[in-house]
Design an enzyme around this catalytic site. Structure first.
Site, PDB file in Angstrom:
ATOM      1  N   LEU A  33       0.817  -1.224   0.000  1.00 52.10           N
ATOM      2  CA  LEU A  33       0.000   0.000   0.000  1.00 52.10           C
ATOM      3  C   LEU A  33       0.848   1.271   0.000  1.00 52.10           C
ATOM      4  O   LEU A  33       1.888   1.342   0.650  1.00 52.10           O
ATOM      5  CB  LEU A  33      -0.929   0.009   1.220  1.00 52.10           C
ATOM      6  CG  LEU A  33      -1.918  -1.157   1.294  1.00 52.10           C
ATOM      7  CD1 LEU A  33      -2.812  -1.006   2.520  1.00 52.10           C
ATOM      8  CD2 LEU A  33      -2.762  -1.266   0.027  1.00 52.10           C
ATOM      9  N   HIS A  37      -3.424   4.331  -2.517  1.00 51.88           N
ATOM     10  CA  HIS A  37      -4.406   3.435  -1.900  1.00 51.88           C
ATOM     11  C   HIS A  37      -5.082   4.142  -0.710  1.00 51.88           C
ATOM     12  O   HIS A  37      -6.295   4.034  -0.513  1.00 51.88           O
ATOM     13  CB  HIS A  37      -3.735   2.167  -1.363  1.00 51.88           C
ATOM     14  CG  HIS A  37      -3.150   1.272  -2.416  1.00 51.88           C
ATOM     15  ND1 HIS A  37      -1.801   1.009  -2.503  1.00 51.88           N
ATOM     16  CD2 HIS A  37      -3.727   0.559  -3.415  1.00 51.88           C
ATOM     17  CE1 HIS A  37      -1.575   0.170  -3.500  1.00 51.88           C
ATOM     18  NE2 HIS A  37      -2.723  -0.121  -4.078  1.00 51.88           N
ATOM     19  N   GLN A  61      -5.670 -12.598 -12.556  1.00 52.46           N
ATOM     20  CA  GLN A  61      -5.545 -11.382 -13.365  1.00 52.46           C
ATOM     21  C   GLN A  61      -4.117 -11.143 -13.845  1.00 52.46           C
ATOM     22  O   GLN A  61      -3.840 -10.151 -14.505  1.00 52.46           O
ATOM     23  CB  GLN A  61      -6.077 -10.161 -12.611  1.00 52.46           C
ATOM     24  CG  GLN A  61      -5.198  -9.672 -11.473  1.00 52.46           C
ATOM     25  CD  GLN A  61      -5.893  -8.588 -10.686  1.00 52.46           C
ATOM     26  OE1 GLN A  61      -6.876  -8.826  -9.983  1.00 52.46           O
ATOM     27  NE2 GLN A  61      -5.402  -7.357 -10.798  1.00 52.46           N
ATOM     28  N   LYS A 149      -6.038   5.842 -12.104  1.00 51.47           N
ATOM     29  CA  LYS A 149      -4.841   5.325 -12.787  1.00 51.47           C
ATOM     30  C   LYS A 149      -5.189   4.104 -13.644  1.00 51.47           C
ATOM     31  O   LYS A 149      -4.649   3.912 -14.719  1.00 51.47           O
ATOM     32  CB  LYS A 149      -3.768   4.942 -11.761  1.00 51.47           C
ATOM     33  CG  LYS A 149      -2.475   4.488 -12.414  1.00 51.47           C
ATOM     34  CD  LYS A 149      -1.378   4.391 -11.396  1.00 51.47           C
ATOM     35  CE  LYS A 149      -1.396   3.085 -10.656  1.00 51.47           C
ATOM     36  NZ  LYS A 149      -0.969   1.938 -11.487  1.00 51.47           N
ATOM     37  N   ASP A 150      -6.108   3.285 -13.129  1.00 49.64           N
ATOM     38  CA  ASP A 150      -6.535   2.087 -13.863  1.00 49.64           C
ATOM     39  C   ASP A 150      -7.904   2.377 -14.492  1.00 49.64           C
ATOM     40  O   ASP A 150      -8.898   1.729 -14.160  1.00 49.64           O
ATOM     41  CB  ASP A 150      -6.602   0.905 -12.892  1.00 49.64           C
ATOM     42  CG  ASP A 150      -5.249   0.627 -12.272  1.00 49.64           C
ATOM     43  OD1 ASP A 150      -4.420  -0.010 -12.921  1.00 49.64           O
ATOM     44  OD2 ASP A 150      -5.009   1.096 -11.135  1.00 49.64           O
TER      45      ASP A 150
END
Ligand code: AMP
Length: 281
Positions: A33, A37, A61, A149-150
């Site tokens: 983290l 986060h 994933q 970011k994602d």
């Protein structure tokens, strides 16, 4: 902070919380983290009476086994950070708790899963959707928080929430950056000091790309500028730079007529893969 490794006691804890009509915010993570986060935890704390974080490195994933093996792990520090920021509970399952048997369940997101990250990380989003669906079912949060970011991951999670009728609200939180612009990422921990110096090249390329698009340059010209900027940094390789419609992630050749274009970049510093993005407006 309550720590759960198993689903049953976590569910019993959440059942009591729901009885008192408190809202539950969920922040899924893979650990290691950082302040990005913790920004998600703070966003959840501001909107919910109870915040549940999860720490789980989801094997389905990872399309690259070396990436999974080298993924940073720092559980004790993670728990201390969550405790300090006032997270109420953390769920830290192991693989047998999340996958009773080897799964063959697959998601197909059509075009949304075929471009950018979907193109270069086959199977990645199917694994993400699987684990996020499991977490939504186990925790049944009122709100769930993800990082900008994602962005493509967020678009895919929005799709599954809509299609599978998950009864929750999804929130995207702005990307938290280091002072030189590098987007915070657990993978940054793997950069050696020299690599760390060049790693903000993706951020700088996004800034330049944004400026050039705003000045009226064509996407094709801007792609050329981005590959030149990234090409100048040593030990750095560009995987893709795309301008996309942030809603459906259609890759764009022209930005005019698209309400909210997003600039997305991915590449390697050494063998460490990093991604970043920025909205045009
Ligand atoms: P990860 O542990 O990398 O799977 O990330 C867990 C969540 O934190 C995801 O929703 C990410 O998008 C989000 N996240 C990762 N890095 C950042 C950052 N620099 N700023 C904000 N959110 C982030």
């Amino acid at each position: 902070m309550e720590i759960f490794k198993q689903i049953a006691p976590l569910k019993a804890f959440l059942k009591e919380i729901r009885k008192s009509e408190k809202t539950i915010g969920l922040v899924p993570t893979m650990g290691a983290l950082h302040d990005g986060h913790l920004a998600l935890i703070n966003a959840s704390k501001a909107q919910n009476q109870v915040t549940v974080a999860t720490i789980y490195i989801n094997p389905t994933q990872f399309n690259n086994p070396a990436d999974l093996a080298k993924y940073p792990r720092s559980l004790d520090e993670d728990v201390a950070k969550l405790e300090k920021v006032g997270c109420d509970a953390v769920f830290i399952p192991d693989n047998s708790e999340m996958y009773e048997s080897a799964t063959s369940l697959k998601f197909d997101f059509g075009l949304l899963g075929e471009v950018m990250e979907g193109k270069y990380r086959p199977g990645h989003f199917s694994g993400v959707a699987l684990v996020v669906s499991k977490l939504f079912n186990i925790i049944q949060p009122d709100n769930a928080y993800f990082g900008q970011k994602d962005w493509q991951q967020f678009a895919i999670i929005q799709l599954i929430a809509r299609e599978l009728k998950f009864d929750l609200a999804l929130h995207s939180v702005a990307t938290y950056r280091e002072p030189d612009g590098l987007a915070m990422s657990s993978r940054n921990l793997r950069l050696n000091p020299q690599q760390r110096q060049h790693a903000n090249v993706f951020y700088n390329a996004l800034l330049q790309a944004k400026k050039n698009l705003q000045d009226g340059k064509k996407v094709s010209e801007v792609k050329h500028i981005v590959s030149e900027i990234v090409g100048e940094a040593s030990d750095v390789k560009l995987e893709y730079f795309e301008v996309a419609d942030s809603i459906n992630l259609n890759v764009l050749e022209f930005v005019n007529g698209t309400e909210k274009p997003i600039l997305c970049i991915a590449g390697y510093v050494g063998d460490i893969r990093l991604i970043d993005n920025m909205f045009l407006k």
